[in-house]
Design a protein around this motif. Sequence first.
Motif, PDB file in Angstrom:
ATOM      1  N   THR A 403      -9.635  15.589  58.172  1.00  0.00           N
ATOM      2  CA  THR A 403      -9.232  16.998  58.723  1.00  0.00           C
ATOM      3  C   THR A 403      -9.954  16.964  60.062  1.00  0.00           C
ATOM      4  O   THR A 403      -9.437  17.511  61.077  1.00  0.00           O
ATOM      5  CB  THR A 403      -8.991  18.232  57.891  1.00  0.00           C
ATOM      6  OG1 THR A 403      -8.629  17.791  56.672  1.00  0.00           O
ATOM      7  CG2 THR A 403      -8.730  19.354  58.625  1.00  0.00           C
ATOM      8  N   MET A 410      -1.316  18.729  59.422  1.00  0.00           N
ATOM      9  CA  MET A 410      -1.350  19.475  58.263  1.00  0.00           C
ATOM     10  C   MET A 410      -2.094  18.967  57.299  1.00  0.00           C
ATOM     11  O   MET A 410      -2.440  17.702  56.760  1.00  0.00           O
ATOM     12  CB  MET A 410      -0.092  19.414  57.421  1.00  0.00           C
ATOM     13  CG  MET A 410       0.173  20.517  56.426  1.00  0.00           C
ATOM     14  SD  MET A 410       2.055  20.825  55.727  1.00  0.00           S
ATOM     15  CE  MET A 410       2.630  21.630  57.197  1.00  0.00           C
ATOM     16  N   ARG A 411      -2.879  19.860  56.341  1.00  0.00           N
ATOM     17  CA  ARG A 411      -3.974  19.476  55.515  1.00  0.00           C
ATOM     18  C   ARG A 411      -3.172  19.121  54.183  1.00  0.00           C
ATOM     19  O   ARG A 411      -2.199  19.577  54.044  1.00  0.00           O
ATOM     20  CB  ARG A 411      -4.811  20.653  55.098  1.00  0.00           C
ATOM     21  CG  ARG A 411      -5.759  21.407  56.154  1.00  0.00           C
ATOM     22  CD  ARG A 411      -6.478  22.440  55.726  1.00  0.00           C
ATOM     23  NE  ARG A 411      -7.212  23.113  56.725  1.00  0.00           N
ATOM     24  CZ  ARG A 411      -8.316  23.004  56.902  1.00  0.00           C
ATOM     25  NH1 ARG A 411      -9.120  21.923  56.361  1.00  0.00           N
ATOM     26  NH2 ARG A 411      -8.924  23.530  58.140  1.00  0.00           N
ATOM     27  N   GLU A 416      -8.295  19.183  50.931  1.00  0.00           N
ATOM     28  CA  GLU A 416      -8.494  19.888  52.292  1.00  0.00           C
ATOM     29  C   GLU A 416      -9.096  19.074  53.400  1.00  0.00           C
ATOM     30  O   GLU A 416      -8.961  19.467  54.354  1.00  0.00           O
ATOM     31  CB  GLU A 416      -8.656  21.541  52.256  1.00  0.00           C
ATOM     32  CG  GLU A 416     -10.345  21.686  51.761  1.00  0.00           C
ATOM     33  CD  GLU A 416     -10.484  23.094  51.940  1.00  0.00           C
ATOM     34  OE1 GLU A 416     -11.816  23.375  51.881  1.00  0.00           O
ATOM     35  OE2 GLU A 416      -9.738  23.686  52.108  1.00  0.00           O
ATOM     36  N   THR A 419      -5.907  14.824  55.922  1.00  0.00           N
ATOM     37  CA  THR A 419      -4.650  15.310  56.287  1.00  0.00           C
ATOM     38  C   THR A 419      -3.506  14.491  56.027  1.00  0.00           C
ATOM     39  O   THR A 419      -3.957  13.301  55.390  1.00  0.00           O
ATOM     40  CB  THR A 419      -4.846  15.772  57.951  1.00  0.00           C
ATOM     41  OG1 THR A 419      -4.968  14.494  58.452  1.00  0.00           O
ATOM     42  CG2 THR A 419      -5.676  16.652  58.342  1.00  0.00           C
ATOM     43  N   GLU A 437       3.238  17.820  60.616  1.00  0.00           N
ATOM     44  CA  GLU A 437       2.696  18.567  61.685  1.00  0.00           C
ATOM     45  C   GLU A 437       2.148  19.772  61.111  1.00  0.00           C
ATOM     46  O   GLU A 437       2.817  20.631  60.351  1.00  0.00           O
ATOM     47  CB  GLU A 437       3.803  18.789  62.912  1.00  0.00           C
ATOM     48  CG  GLU A 437       4.292  17.610  63.486  1.00  0.00           C
ATOM     49  CD  GLU A 437       3.294  16.944  64.411  1.00  0.00           C
ATOM     50  OE1 GLU A 437       2.232  17.624  65.016  1.00  0.00           O
ATOM     51  OE2 GLU A 437       3.504  15.714  64.610  1.00  0.00           O
ATOM     52  N   LEU A 438       0.851  20.484  61.649  1.00  0.00           N
ATOM     53  CA  LEU A 438       0.452  21.599  61.248  1.00  0.00           C
ATOM     54  C   LEU A 438       1.295  22.572  61.957  1.00  0.00           C
ATOM     55  O   LEU A 438       1.221  22.719  63.030  1.00  0.00           O
ATOM     56  CB  LEU A 438      -0.985  21.539  61.836  1.00  0.00           C
ATOM     57  CG  LEU A 438      -1.979  23.070  61.293  1.00  0.00           C
ATOM     58  CD1 LEU A 438      -1.817  23.268  60.044  1.00  0.00           C
ATOM     59  CD2 LEU A 438      -3.298  22.941  62.011  1.00  0.00           C
ATOM     60  N   ASP A 440       0.749  26.242  60.904  1.00  0.00           N
ATOM     61  CA  ASP A 440       0.261  27.511  60.493  1.00  0.00           C
ATOM     62  C   ASP A 440      -0.610  28.021  61.687  1.00  0.00           C
ATOM     63  O   ASP A 440      -1.728  27.075  61.899  1.00  0.00           O
ATOM     64  CB  ASP A 440      -0.885  27.110  59.459  1.00  0.00           C
ATOM     65  CG  ASP A 440      -1.432  28.376  59.012  1.00  0.00           C
ATOM     66  OD1 ASP A 440      -1.662  29.353  59.752  1.00  0.00           O
ATOM     67  OD2 ASP A 440      -2.109  28.390  57.783  1.00  0.00           O
ATOM     68  N   ASP A 443      -4.475  28.493  61.418  1.00  0.00           N
ATOM     69  CA  ASP A 443      -5.326  27.389  60.873  1.00  0.00           C
ATOM     70  C   ASP A 443      -5.436  26.669  62.220  1.00  0.00           C
ATOM     71  O   ASP A 443      -6.566  26.040  62.579  1.00  0.00           O
ATOM     72  CB  ASP A 443      -4.867  26.692  59.769  1.00  0.00           C
ATOM     73  CG  ASP A 443      -5.584  25.454  59.387  1.00  0.00           C
ATOM     74  OD1 ASP A 443      -6.757  25.328  59.807  1.00  0.00           O
ATOM     75  OD2 ASP A 443      -5.237  24.718  58.654  1.00  0.00           O
ATOM     76  N   GLN A 444      -4.212  26.436  63.109  1.00  0.00           N
ATOM     77  CA  GLN A 444      -4.220  25.841  64.249  1.00  0.00           C
ATOM     78  C   GLN A 444      -5.072  26.262  65.327  1.00  0.00           C
ATOM     79  O   GLN A 444      -5.991  25.443  65.999  1.00  0.00           O
ATOM     80  CB  GLN A 444      -2.753  25.764  64.962  1.00  0.00           C
ATOM     81  CG  GLN A 444      -2.817  24.806  66.066  1.00  0.00           C
ATOM     82  CD  GLN A 444      -2.842  23.254  65.932  1.00  0.00           C
ATOM     83  OE1 GLN A 444      -1.877  22.506  65.475  1.00  0.00           O
ATOM     84  NE2 GLN A 444      -4.125  22.995  65.906  1.00  0.00           N
ATOM     85  N   ARG A 447      -8.839  25.402  64.175  1.00  0.00           N
ATOM     86  CA  ARG A 447      -9.112  24.040  64.583  1.00  0.00           C
ATOM     87  C   ARG A 447      -9.337  23.605  65.956  1.00  0.00           C
ATOM     88  O   ARG A 447     -10.114  22.859  66.413  1.00  0.00           O
ATOM     89  CB  ARG A 447      -8.106  23.090  63.669  1.00  0.00           C
ATOM     90  CG  ARG A 447      -8.287  23.165  62.318  1.00  0.00           C
ATOM     91  CD  ARG A 447      -7.747  21.856  61.715  1.00  0.00           C
ATOM     92  NE  ARG A 447      -6.619  22.299  60.936  1.00  0.00           N
ATOM     93  CZ  ARG A 447      -5.921  21.138  60.252  1.00  0.00           C
ATOM     94  NH1 ARG A 447      -6.015  20.050  60.750  1.00  0.00           N
ATOM     95  NH2 ARG A 447      -4.847  21.541  59.769  1.00  0.00           N
TER      96      ARG A 447
END
Length: 515
Positions: A403, A410-411, A416, A419, A437-438, A440, A443-444, A447
């Motif tokens: 990650t 996405m995790r 976790e 990814t 693809e992430l 959220d 969370d995005q 990160r």
Amino acid sequence: MSSRFPKYRLDKLAELQKLQAGDAPDSTVFRERLRDSAPDIRTARRQAPPPGDGPQAGEEVQACVTGRVSARRRSGKLTFLDLTDYSGSIQVMATLDGVGESNYEIAKSADLGDILGVRGRLGYSKSGELTIFASQVRVLAKAMQQPPEKHHGLKDPELRARHRTIDLYSNHDVARNFERRVLMMRTIRHYLDDRGFLEVETPMLHPVSGGAAARPFVTHHNTLGLDLYLRIAPELYLKRLLVGGFTRVYEINRNFRNEGISPVHNPEFTMLEVYEVNGDMISMMDLTEGLIRDTARALAAQAASEAEVERAGGPDSRDYLHPDWRGKTYDLESPFQRVAYLDLFREHVGIDPHDSDVVRARAIEHEIEGAAGREHWDLVGELFEHDVEAALEGPIFVYGYPTAISPLAMRNAVDENITDRFELFVGGQELANAFSELNDPIDQRRRLEEQACMRAGTAEGESASVDEDFLLALEQGMPPAGGLGVGIDRLAMLLLGADTIRDVIFFPTVRPKEH
């Protein structure tokens, strides 16, 4: 200016201007939209008179060609010329009776490299060579420099990259490889179009450098008084389109990274990026494998269709589904391997990737820069690059990237620390990168902020910032999606058997010539 050119070519140019005075160099006959290529002419050989008979009245097959003079010879009162373009060569025979005095002088005095237009009857010479018996000859462009020697062409790799124009017309295999690259691009587009993907265009100039960790090129917009960045990746704009309601999109275009030049890196390069709503890492694996296999099959089919047509450079015998690259053969026809990142790490590095103390000790042993103070999973990524990637012959999908080095993926639902992301390797080289693809936004943001902090103080840190417009779009709600990036130039290297990336880029970046 004239001192740049050989005197004998200047003298011939002056004589040519007299011979063709009052006749435009690109006279109407040679501006016809439908001119014959060498393969077109060779398919007409059944209609031509039999060998030895020459052009026969009542059995005429007319040909109209343009090409570069690649060979010339005289035999008594006959002048023979070979006209060549990327598709092949055709012999031309000119006689005084056949073309008239001025045309014959033009043919007789033509230099290697000159571009001629010729019209005449199609037949065979007495030696059985398919030939155009000229009735009209015109010089359409006078070459003012001597071309490379015919049989050896331009061989020095540096000169070939610097003088691609000469490389293309003197090395026919080079021209054919670039034809193959164009076919690759066309096939990829058809593959995606047929599956309902929409080709789009997104900005090249970005107010925030994002979508990948790389050093960008910086420019300035005078009217806005604003620094802008040549894009390092189109990802964040393509995801905006998913938020806006598009479900399947792709873009094939240039990316720019202000980094080193190597056999696999050029500062500007071509990338394919694909995004699909309700896709994920697995669907992107399937799409990638199918796309590459379909492209290889298209190249093989094209080579087979040309097998009976004589072309400059000879027949194309390459096995595109089992290409030889850097001394090894790769199987693109069978299913690609799919192996977990952490399993490969354990196998090749020989330590537990979760053990931070052991990982740090190994990184220090390998003299990885800043190993003592860097984040644990960042070091895992460095060790993977150092000890694993070169051993991945493939084709192999490596999935489950940490990650910490995958800020847009996405995790994994179980662990976790990793990814749902993969990279495709062939011959130790990464060809593709994809993930679930992430989507959220909380969370995005976290990160991207962490990534910006990590990049602060590095070469990329000058442009390290969070793209607030992208995050605002994500906060509107982005549906689950899979995304994919494929390095077109590296894929071309594999399929065409090129040792360096500059052999598959028409005009690669080269160092300025030292005077």
